[in-house]
Design an enzyme around this catalytic site. Structure first.
Site, short mmCIF file in Angstrom:
data_model
loop_
_atom_site.label_atom_id
_atom_site.label_comp_id
_atom_site.label_asym_id
_atom_site.label_seq_id
_atom_site.Cartn_x
_atom_site.Cartn_y
_atom_site.Cartn_z
CG ASP A 45 -1.86 1.13 1.31
OD1 ASP A 45 -2.17 1.70 0.26
OD2 ASP A 45 -2.28 1.48 2.43
CG ASP A 73 -0.82 2.83 6.60
OD1 ASP A 73 -1.09 3.58 5.67
OD2 ASP A 73 -0.91 3.16 7.79
CD GLU A 109 -4.89 1.05 -2.40
OE1 GLU A 109 -5.14 0.12 -1.63
OE2 GLU A 109 -5.11 2.25 -2.12
#
Lengths: 189, 189
Positions: free
Chosen positions: B7, B141, B68
């Site tokens: 991420d 996260d 992502e």
């Protein structure tokens, strides 16, 4: 003072190496464009840009790297690629201990022409005049990278000196990390 | 199949390594966050993120990396740093010959919870259940990176196989370039 100027981009990344020779004079060492295939994976294209910058740093040994600052208000799709390209350029410079400066397009235009809203033709004309060339380097991405390097020569010197000491230390530690990762992976089945 | 999910972010970059064990079962190998100091130069922060990912790839040897997908419509200032962070993560993976897949946040939520608009609590609950954990990994996260890795396990397999052959070739060529650049620079005065 030798500057590598980079106009970041994924499809075309302008690169220029300029030597400052005191006052408003400067000498062009290299100007060109790193191109990557829009049909290829983004990750692979970033490898191409990073490797090209590593090779330029190795060949021309600049004292500092200047990268155009990327803004998000332009074309949303292309700005992501431009930001990622700028990221790997900044990475390459910092990996070998060089300071990285960023300048906005209007700062670059103001430094070279005296007018922050100058058009491409005016910038190209002044770039050619400053470097003692018959015409501006082509294509436009290369000329933009030259203008960026000139902007750094005249505006960024003090800032770069301030950061030079802090930037020297991590060089060897990183190189070891990269080598460990690369060699151990390559030795795996 | 082992996946490194990332991420991306400059201040906090979530990272997770997950093993697929057939069907909807999966095992958590590693979950954490790479942090960089907001007071530091962006270029230096990108070196930290890149080096951390290189170290993770070396330690955990994933088969594929999932990142992502970054969109420009969020906070304009932070999205540039997020895009640059994603860029150096993709670079690190591709440098060692791994395929890089990207997934949107809604693809990740749909894969893990069956609902593309699930909230963080729902995603965390399902992540914990799938991995057989009492609670979702912290901070958020890290949990997001786990969800991304699970999404890749269940959605991305065919695509990754397709690219695996093409991704093997440039590995050694790049490693040589980096070594040349690093070693010759380090030998200079």
């Amino acid at each position: 003072m030798r500057v590598l100027g980079v106009d970041p981009g994924l499809t075309r990344c302008g690169v220029a190496v300029v030597d400052g020779q005191g006052g408003r004079r400067a000498g062009l060492v290299h100007a060109g464009v790193v191109r990557t295939d829009p049909g290829e994976d983004v990750a692979r294209r970033l490898v191409t840009v990073h490797a090209a910058v590593v090779a330029l740093l190795d060949e021309h040994r600049p004292d500092v790297v200047a990268v155009e600052r990327v803004f998000a208000q332009h074309n949303v799709r292309s700005v992501m690629g431009t930001a990622q390209s700028a990221g790997v350029v900044m990475l390459a410079a910092s990996q070998v201990g060089l300071a990285v400066a960023t300048h906005t397009p209007s700062e670059v235009k103001a430094a070279v022409t005296g007018n922050g809203r100058a058009d491409k033709a005016q910038v190209g004309l002044m770039v050619a005049r400053i470097l003692g060339l018959a015409a501006a380097p082509r294509p436009a991405d290369a000329a933009d990278a030259v203008a960026l390097a000139l902007c750094q020569l005249w505006r960024g010197t003090a800032d770069v000196r301030r950061r030079a000491a802090a930037d020297a230390a991590p060089r060897s530690r990183y190189a070891e990390l990269v080598r460990q990762g690369a060699s151990s992976r390559r030795a795996s089945p």
